[in-house]
Design an enzyme around this catalytic site. Sequence first.
Site, PDB file in Angstrom:
ATOM      1  N   ASP A 209       0.794  -1.412  -0.361  1.00 29.36           N
ATOM      2  CA  ASP A 209      -0.050   0.156  -0.221  1.00 29.36           C
ATOM      3  C   ASP A 209       0.957   1.453  -0.066  1.00 29.36           C
ATOM      4  O   ASP A 209       2.391   1.240   0.715  1.00 29.36           O
ATOM      5  CB  ASP A 209      -1.009  -0.331   1.428  1.00 29.36           C
ATOM      6  CG  ASP A 209      -1.648   0.801   1.425  1.00 29.36           C
ATOM      7  OD1 ASP A 209      -2.887   1.106  -0.129  1.00 29.36           O
ATOM      8  OD2 ASP A 209      -2.181   2.158   2.149  1.00 29.36           O
ATOM      9  N   GLU A 272       1.564  -0.850  -5.259  1.00 26.33           N
ATOM     10  CA  GLU A 272       0.779   0.535  -5.145  1.00 26.33           C
ATOM     11  C   GLU A 272       1.490   1.801  -4.884  1.00 26.33           C
ATOM     12  O   GLU A 272       1.878   2.162  -4.318  1.00 26.33           O
ATOM     13  CB  GLU A 272      -0.490   0.370  -4.225  1.00 26.33           C
ATOM     14  CG  GLU A 272      -1.324   1.541  -4.668  1.00 26.33           C
ATOM     15  CD  GLU A 272      -2.147   1.931  -3.348  1.00 26.33           C
ATOM     16  OE1 GLU A 272      -3.161   2.877  -4.024  1.00 26.33           O
ATOM     17  OE2 GLU A 272      -1.336   2.413  -2.505  1.00 26.33           O
TER      18      GLU A 272
HETATM   19  C1  NOJ Z   1      -4.632   2.867  -0.576  1.00 27.80           C
HETATM   20  C2  NOJ Z   1      -6.018   1.468   0.103  1.00 27.80           C
HETATM   21  O1  NOJ Z   1      -5.987   1.170  -1.655  1.00 27.80           O
HETATM   22  C3  NOJ Z   1      -6.846   2.878   0.091  1.00 27.80           C
HETATM   23  O2  NOJ Z   1      -7.806   1.943   0.508  1.00 27.80           O
HETATM   24  C4  NOJ Z   1      -6.319   2.969   1.305  1.00 27.80           C
HETATM   25  O3  NOJ Z   1      -7.073   4.227   1.571  1.00 27.80           O
HETATM   26  C5  NOJ Z   1      -4.964   3.968   0.905  1.00 27.80           C
HETATM   27  N1  NOJ Z   1      -4.235   3.334   0.120  1.00 27.80           N
HETATM   28  C6  NOJ Z   1      -4.390   4.395   2.682  1.00 27.80           C
HETATM   29  O4  NOJ Z   1      -4.345   3.108   3.164  1.00 27.80           O
END
Ligand code: NOJ
Length: 584
Positions: A209, A272
């Site tokens: 993440d 991500e």
């Molecule tokens: C990306 C995640 O996919 C999302 O759902 C989340 O709110 C943010 N990162 C913060 O962790």
Amino acid sequence: MAVDTDVLEDDWWKQAVVYQVYPRSFKDSDGDGLGDLPGIIDKIPYLKALGIDAVWLSPFYPSALADGGYDVIDYRNVDPRLGTMGDFDSMADALHAAGLKLIVDIVPNHTSNLHPWFREALEAGRGSSGRDRYIFREGRGDHGELPPNDWRSLFGGPAWERVDDGQWYLHIFAREQPDLNWKDPRVHEDFQRTLRFWSDHGADGFRIDVAHGLAKELDDRPLDQMDPDAVGNTLSHDGTSPLWDRNEVHDIYREWRAVFNEYRPPRFAVGEAWVVPEHQYRYASPTELGQVFNFEFAKANWNREQMGTAIREGMEAADRSGSTTTWVMSNHDIPRHASRYGLPQVDATNYHQLANDWILRDGRSYREDRALGTRRARAAILMELALPGSVYIYQGEELGLFEVPDLPWDRLEDPTARRTHGSATEKGRDGCRVPLPWSSEDQPESAPWQATFGQGGSFGFSPDTKEDGTPSDDPHLPQPLWFKDFCVDLQEGDDSSMLALYRKALALRSEWMKKALASGLDLEERKDDVLTFRRADVSGSGGLVCMTNFGTNPVPVQDGSIVLASGALQEGMIPTDTTVWIRF
Ligand code: NOJ
């Protein structure tokens, strides 16, 4: 030519189809209205029949759910509402027995404010080593009553929160998600422990993440002289943002790579990282994570030019990283693509923006053309699955689900909605997180296009009763009545359903394309609205042609035999918004 099966096994993820499970909305086994790990175990036959290679679980850790589980209280445990560590182990074993791999989500940019480290930080007080794991600073103003600067959090409101003794801490996301300080070696050690913990419990890979945000540099100049928009400016080209995509973040992933390589096969990770496309390859390199999400499909409009550019750039990025690219149309943060593709074309804007404006904000007149959205979603998945690299599918897209834009305000869970409710506008991301409809039995008659909530029942998401015989609780987010038409049981019996198309395409992909086709592609340069690419068979003769007609007039099919089409041909021609796979 001898094939090194060991290497193939190590690289299973490079051409995998990964199915994202948002655990709290997938399947509830005990009637509390929240999906859980035993629910996932129940549905392994469904996942197997779908034809995917791996499951990625969004966070299932103990969490106060300030941000759908991305506020983690304990990184090495299971939320008791979702199960136990024993359930996790059983799930991992059952997935593996079914030949499916398991990817878990790691959230290293921030913890929950209820994490023991943050509690310790508050108790230990200013200047203590307990505080060093987070980013605490003094405020401005005569009494420190103003935040260190005016940064805004990505979920709205200030990015700094004041604690009782007057210091402020940074939170790029919700105030319940304090950012970690990755200059502290204890943070490094603990996350390595977490990676080993889940690897030892059967995780084959990790989704990271906010992978581009861990390394921050807040000390080289006064905070109030930094770019006031630094939080929102994720697309830094030169690595000088104090928050995003800094060189130092790659040191962390090189450390993690050493941990991944302790295992056989080595673990991999997909980052991500919302960075400029030309920086993506660094995260994906074999000495770092291995893969990175390529969100260009999710951002592209439904037209040949933008889809073609996304494909070309995705392939180039993969070449540069020495890895494979990934293809993504939907996930738990983005309005569902069947809705996006059903929105009208508006000049000088794009579906992504439109979807945000029209679907996620309240008060706009919103109605997608569902027939159009479905037709395009069918064409899109065939285009996507014909590409080399990994495909990430978001739960429910195989059912052709649309966004649920009109969830009642008082049931919304997304922090964006909570922060802006009352003042206006942003409904947040819950509309793509509504629990899946599994069964149409004993549900009220559907009223297509009409969202009526609280109909009783849960379309098989929860059992009828809990173990003690009392009725199950309502699903944590209400399902609209129109979900009835999208239930798995109906689609399983219908050869023309979205589910049937996904199953056929996934079977062809794993039995034919993955085994026989080379990993490159040849994108045809054309002047019309047809996107055509070719992949050669490794044997040297034949291969696949994938044609998608984005234009309005039917076009002729190239030579070969049609193995799958997303819609009926028209007098032997490919009609608008249709994809065809041709074997030549
Ligand atoms: C990306 C995640 O996919 C999302 O759902 C989340 O709110 C943010 N990162 C913060 O962790």
